[in-house]
Design an enzyme around this catalytic site. Sequence first.
Site, short mmCIF file in Angstrom:
data_model
loop_
_atom_site.label_atom_id
_atom_site.label_comp_id
_atom_site.label_asym_id
_atom_site.label_seq_id
_atom_site.Cartn_x
_atom_site.Cartn_y
_atom_site.Cartn_z
N HIS A 1 0.83 -1.21 0.00
CA HIS A 1 0.00 0.00 0.00
C HIS A 1 0.87 1.26 0.00
CE1 HIS A 1 -3.35 -2.74 0.60
NE2 HIS A 1 -2.60 -3.33 1.52
N GLU B 1 -2.58 0.06 8.22
CA GLU B 1 -1.64 -0.95 7.72
C GLU B 1 -0.38 -0.33 7.17
OE1 GLU B 1 -1.42 -4.62 4.47
OE2 GLU B 1 -3.27 -3.44 4.68
N HIS C 1 2.83 -7.09 4.75
CA HIS C 1 1.47 -6.59 4.94
C HIS C 1 1.00 -6.85 6.37
CE1 HIS C 1 0.34 -5.93 0.60
NE2 HIS C 1 1.43 -6.67 0.47
N GLU D 1 1.72 -11.70 6.20
CA GLU D 1 0.67 -10.97 6.91
C GLU D 1 1.03 -11.06 8.40
OE1 GLU D 1 -1.68 -9.20 5.65
OE2 GLU D 1 -2.30 -10.03 3.71
#
Length: 369
Positions: free
Chosen positions: A197, A212, A265, A331
């Site tokens: 992102h 995040e 992430h 993650e």
Amino acid sequence: MLTLQHQVRRLSRLGFALLLPCVTILSALPARAWSALSAWGISRDGVLELRTPPATRLQAFFEDGNGAVGPRIWVDLPGAPQRSRTLVGNGAIREVRIGRPTDNATRLVIEFQPGTRLDPRQIKLVGTDVDRWSMDFGPSVRGLRAIGEGSLERPQGPSWRALPPPSLQLPRGPIPKLGDLPSVPQGRYTVVLDPGHGGPDPGAIGINNLRETDVVLDVSLQVAQILQAKGVRVLLTRSSEVDVDLPPRVALANNNRADVFVSIHANALRMDRPDVNGVETFYFQGGRSLSLAQSLQNQMLAASPGTPDRGARSGRFFVIRRTVMPAALVEMGFVTGQLDAPRLADPSFRRRLAVAIAMGILNYLVAYP
């Protein structure tokens, strides 16, 4: 502020007389870095506003009109845009273009209608904050329909003040030191780290507005520092709050023939499901990518005792599907999870995760020299 200086064809550069300190960001960005233009907009009153990463160096220019060609103002920023594009203007503005004059630059061009009168002596690009810029085109540019891209509002800062519930214990004990990590031959390996992102896209937003992008950028920069200290060449797909499309992230790894690609992430679910927590790592195909994913998963679990093990799993994410080297997507936990979110919001825990991810990468490099 930036004021006008004349060159050929009354081509003018807006010279520096800064209201705020300005330090170039070029040295902080990786090779083929991505655009420092986070957002831009032109208001109804003809005021251009820009949002950039803090301490970005800009150059602004003016060119007078000539017959059927209107005057132009453009601003050059470091980093390449993900795509060139043209937006149709209105009123005194004919069009706005975003392009790439060089491999590592973004150019925002505002072209005005023929006959528009601009006074370059009065037009200044003013730094209004460490990441904000403003330019008033003057009285001849008024009554527009506002146009722009991205959010000009400053992203909310990291929610590092989010505190864990009284019953939650953060992991304790010493964090492994650099000398405790595996050693690899100096300069032999290239690793691409991909903080997910960025810029207008904050990724998932969780408990206490934990974003995040704030978590993954912090951890990624720390992983990069650790690996570099161990002699690994590290490339980052982004090193600041800028927007990077998926294909350039893949291209950076493939073009540099990286040995390893790791996309970093944090996970999320609905806010009404704080019971869902856990660490997981994705790979596209088996073989070495699976081994890399398992190495990363094992180290993250060791750094985050008590969080569920969601496993090393096959996934079809673009960045691990299109890279040609062993690749994994981690993650690190759920920003919406009652266990994971307070941990991800804690600086010492993020350091543990950074060391864990670096350890996972180094363990893999040792196992597959």
